[in-house]
Design a protein around this motif. Structure first.
Motif, short mmCIF file in Angstrom:
data_model
loop_
_atom_site.label_atom_id
_atom_site.label_comp_id
_atom_site.label_asym_id
_atom_site.label_seq_id
_atom_site.Cartn_x
_atom_site.Cartn_y
_atom_site.Cartn_z
N ILE A 92 36.49 97.12 -71.22
CA ILE A 92 35.29 97.39 -72.05
C ILE A 92 34.52 98.75 -71.22
CG2 ILE A 92 32.91 96.49 -72.19
CD1 ILE A 92 34.16 93.72 -72.00
N CYS A 93 34.54 99.05 -70.18
CA CYS A 93 33.86 100.00 -69.59
C CYS A 93 34.53 101.35 -70.00
CB CYS A 93 33.84 100.08 -68.00
SG CYS A 93 32.75 98.66 -67.45
N ALA A 94 35.86 101.45 -70.09
CA ALA A 94 36.60 102.46 -70.49
C ALA A 94 36.51 102.81 -71.95
CB ALA A 94 38.24 102.49 -70.14
N GLU A 95 36.13 101.62 -72.84
CA GLU A 95 36.35 102.00 -74.02
C GLU A 95 34.75 102.18 -74.84
OE1 GLU A 95 37.88 98.36 -75.89
OE2 GLU A 95 39.78 99.08 -75.83
N SER A 96 33.75 101.83 -73.87
CA SER A 96 32.42 101.90 -74.39
C SER A 96 31.92 103.70 -74.15
CB SER A 96 31.66 101.04 -73.52
OG SER A 96 30.23 101.47 -73.82
N PRO A 97 31.38 104.37 -75.04
CA PRO A 97 30.75 105.59 -74.81
C PRO A 97 29.76 105.72 -73.85
CG PRO A 97 31.46 105.46 -77.21
CD PRO A 97 31.47 104.04 -76.63
N LEU A 113 29.10 103.28 -71.42
CA LEU A 113 29.69 102.62 -70.15
C LEU A 113 30.35 103.56 -69.48
CD1 LEU A 113 30.08 98.94 -70.80
CD2 LEU A 113 28.11 99.96 -70.13
N GLN A 114 31.00 104.47 -70.06
CA GLN A 114 31.91 105.47 -69.65
C GLN A 114 31.20 106.45 -68.55
OE1 GLN A 114 34.08 107.55 -72.58
NE2 GLN A 114 35.17 105.96 -73.14
N ARG A 115 30.05 106.40 -68.98
CA ARG A 115 29.14 107.50 -67.98
C ARG A 115 28.32 106.85 -66.92
NH1 ARG A 115 28.01 108.54 -73.33
NH2 ARG A 115 25.81 108.11 -73.04
N GLN A 116 28.43 105.31 -66.90
CA GLN A 116 27.63 104.71 -65.95
C GLN A 116 28.15 104.13 -64.78
OE1 GLN A 116 24.42 104.81 -67.17
NE2 GLN A 116 24.89 105.86 -68.74
N LEU A 117 27.54 103.95 -63.90
CA LEU A 117 27.79 102.76 -62.67
C LEU A 117 27.68 101.46 -63.24
CD1 LEU A 117 28.83 102.16 -59.81
CD2 LEU A 117 26.36 102.34 -59.10
N VAL A 118 28.54 100.87 -63.35
CA VAL A 118 28.69 99.31 -63.87
C VAL A 118 29.28 98.45 -62.98
CG1 VAL A 118 28.98 98.01 -66.08
CG2 VAL A 118 29.06 100.25 -66.38
N GLN A 119 28.89 97.31 -62.76
CA GLN A 119 29.22 96.27 -61.45
C GLN A 119 29.08 95.00 -62.27
OE1 GLN A 119 26.01 97.93 -59.60
NE2 GLN A 119 27.26 98.27 -57.58
N LEU A 164 32.37 91.96 -57.47
CA LEU A 164 33.67 91.78 -57.69
C LEU A 164 34.37 93.00 -58.30
CD1 LEU A 164 33.81 87.94 -58.94
CD2 LEU A 164 34.20 88.76 -56.42
N ALA A 165 33.50 93.75 -58.89
CA ALA A 165 34.26 94.96 -59.79
C ALA A 165 33.05 96.13 -59.83
CB ALA A 165 34.52 94.57 -61.20
N ARG A 166 33.89 97.25 -59.76
CA ARG A 166 32.87 98.57 -59.92
C ARG A 166 33.39 99.71 -60.83
NH1 ARG A 166 29.14 101.53 -55.77
NH2 ARG A 166 29.40 103.75 -56.41
N HIS A 167 32.85 99.94 -61.69
CA HIS A 167 33.37 101.13 -62.79
C HIS A 167 32.62 102.23 -62.24
CE1 HIS A 167 34.27 103.61 -66.06
NE2 HIS A 167 32.89 103.69 -66.29
#
Length: 282
Positions: free
Chosen positions: A107-112, A114-120, A132-135
Motif C-alpha cells: 500500500i505504501c509503495a502504491e500510494s502517491p 504514502l510514498q513520500r512519508q514515514l509510515v509505521q 512491526l513495520a516501517r516505510h
C-alpha cells in the motif's frame, strides 16, 4: 544440577530467582540474556554485567553466552555482547506470519502520498507500542530518530498508541494506567490519566489520533487503528509522521485532511483484503 545452580547463586551472593527455579534454568537464562541485550540496542553488555543482571555466576553465564554465540543469537564484540544476526532472521520469519504487514508495504509503495512519508505499523502491548513495520518515504527531511522495527515507545504519548488505546473501554484504560507515572519525553507529553482520557475521547470522536510534539519536539504523528479481520487477530495501528518546524508543530487543515483521507483508505485496504489494488490515487 539444580543444587549446582543454586550453589553458584549462593557464591555470587544472589538468591535463586524464577529462572533458577524453572525446570530449564539454562533456557530461562538464555532468554533473559536476549532480553537484556535487546534493551541495550547497539551498546555492548559485558559478561560481568550480564551475570550481575541474571544473579548468576560468571562461569555459568559464560556457558550460556557461548551457546548463544555459536547459534548466532548473540555476537561477541570488543566490550561485551550484542544481539546477533540470527535474531533478525527469526524476527523476519515471525513477521511473515502477518499478511497485513506485507500488504502494508504494498500500500505504501502504491500510494502517491504514502510514498513520500514515514509510515509505521505497530501493535499495543500493555502500556507500550511495538513497531512491526516501517516505510521510509522519499521525503526531503529524513526522520532518522523515528521508531524502527522492534522499537517500543510509551503508548500514551504516540499517535499510534493513542489510536490503539482508544479502541479499549475507558475502564480498561483506567485499570491499565492506574497509579502509573507518565514519562515526560517533551514539554507537550501527556502527564496524567485525566489528560489521556480526554485525548482518547477526542480520538474516538474524530476517528484518528494526533501527536503534536509529545515524543519528538518538532514531529507530528497522525494515526488510526486497524480493526482486526477476525476474532483473535492482532489489532494494528498505522501512523504517518512528519517533521514540522513550528512551535507547536501542527499541520494545516488541508494537509491534515489529506493525511486523514489517505490513512482511512489504507485502513480500509488493510481491513478488507478484497479492497487491495482497487484504488491507489491517495
Amino acid at each position: 544440577m539444580r543444587r549446582e545452580n543454586e550453589s553458584e547463586n549462593e557464591s555470587n551472593g544472589a538468591a535463586p530467582d524464577a529462572a533458577e527455579r524453572s525446570l530449564a534454568p539454562a533456557v530461562s537464562r538464555a532468554m533473559r540474556v536476549l532480553d537484556l541485550l535487546a534493551q541495550s540496542p547497539g551498546e555492548p553488555v559485558s559478561l560481568a554485567e550480564i551475570a550481575r543482571s541474571l544473579g548468576a555466576a560468571k562461569s555459568s553465564t559464560s556457558n550460556v553466552c557461548t551457546v548463544l554465540e555459536e547459534s548466532r543469537m548473540i555476537s561477541r564484540v570488543a566490550n561485551g555482547y550484542v544481539l546477533g544476526r540470527r535474531t533478525v532472521e527469526l524476527g523476519g520469519a515471525y513477521l511473515t506470519q502477518f499478511d497485513q504487514i506485507k500488504e502494508f508495504y504494498r500500500i505504501c509503495a502504491e500510494s502517491p502520498l504514502l510514498q513520500r512519508q514515514l509510515v509505521q505499523l505497530a501493535v499495543l502491548h500493555d502500556r507500550e507500542v511495538i513497531y512491526l513495520a516501517r516505510h521510509e518515504g522519499r521525503t526531503p527531511l529524513r526522520l532518522t530518530s523515528g521508531a524502527g522495527v522492534g522499537d517500543r515507545y510509551p503508548a500514551a504519548l504516540t499517535a499510534i498508541g493513542t489510536a490503539l488505546l482508544a479502541t479499549l473501554d475507558p475502564a480498561q484504560v483506567t485499570e491499565l494506567y492506574d497509579e502509573t507515572t507518565f514519562p515526560a519525553l517533551t514539554a507537550r507529553s501527556t502527564r496524567s490519566l485525566e489528560q489521556l482520557h480526554a485525548k482518547l475521547a477526542l480520538t474516538r470522536e474524530r476517528g484518528y489520533a494526533v501527536d503534536e510534539g509529545e515524543v519528538f519536539p518538532n514531529v507530528v504523528g497522525i494515526a488510526m487503528a486497524i480493526p482486526p479481520r477476525q476474532s483473535g487477530d492482532h489489532a494494528f495501528g498505522i501512523n504517518i509522521s512528519r517533521i514540522v518546524p513550528t512551535d507547536p508543530p501542527t499541520l494545516s487543515r488541508e494537509e491534515l485532511d489529506s493525511v486523514v483521507e489517505t490513512l482511512r483508505h489504507a485502513v480500509s485496504q488493510l481491513t478488507n483484503p478484497m479492497a487491495l489494488g482497487t484504488d491507489t490515487h491517495h
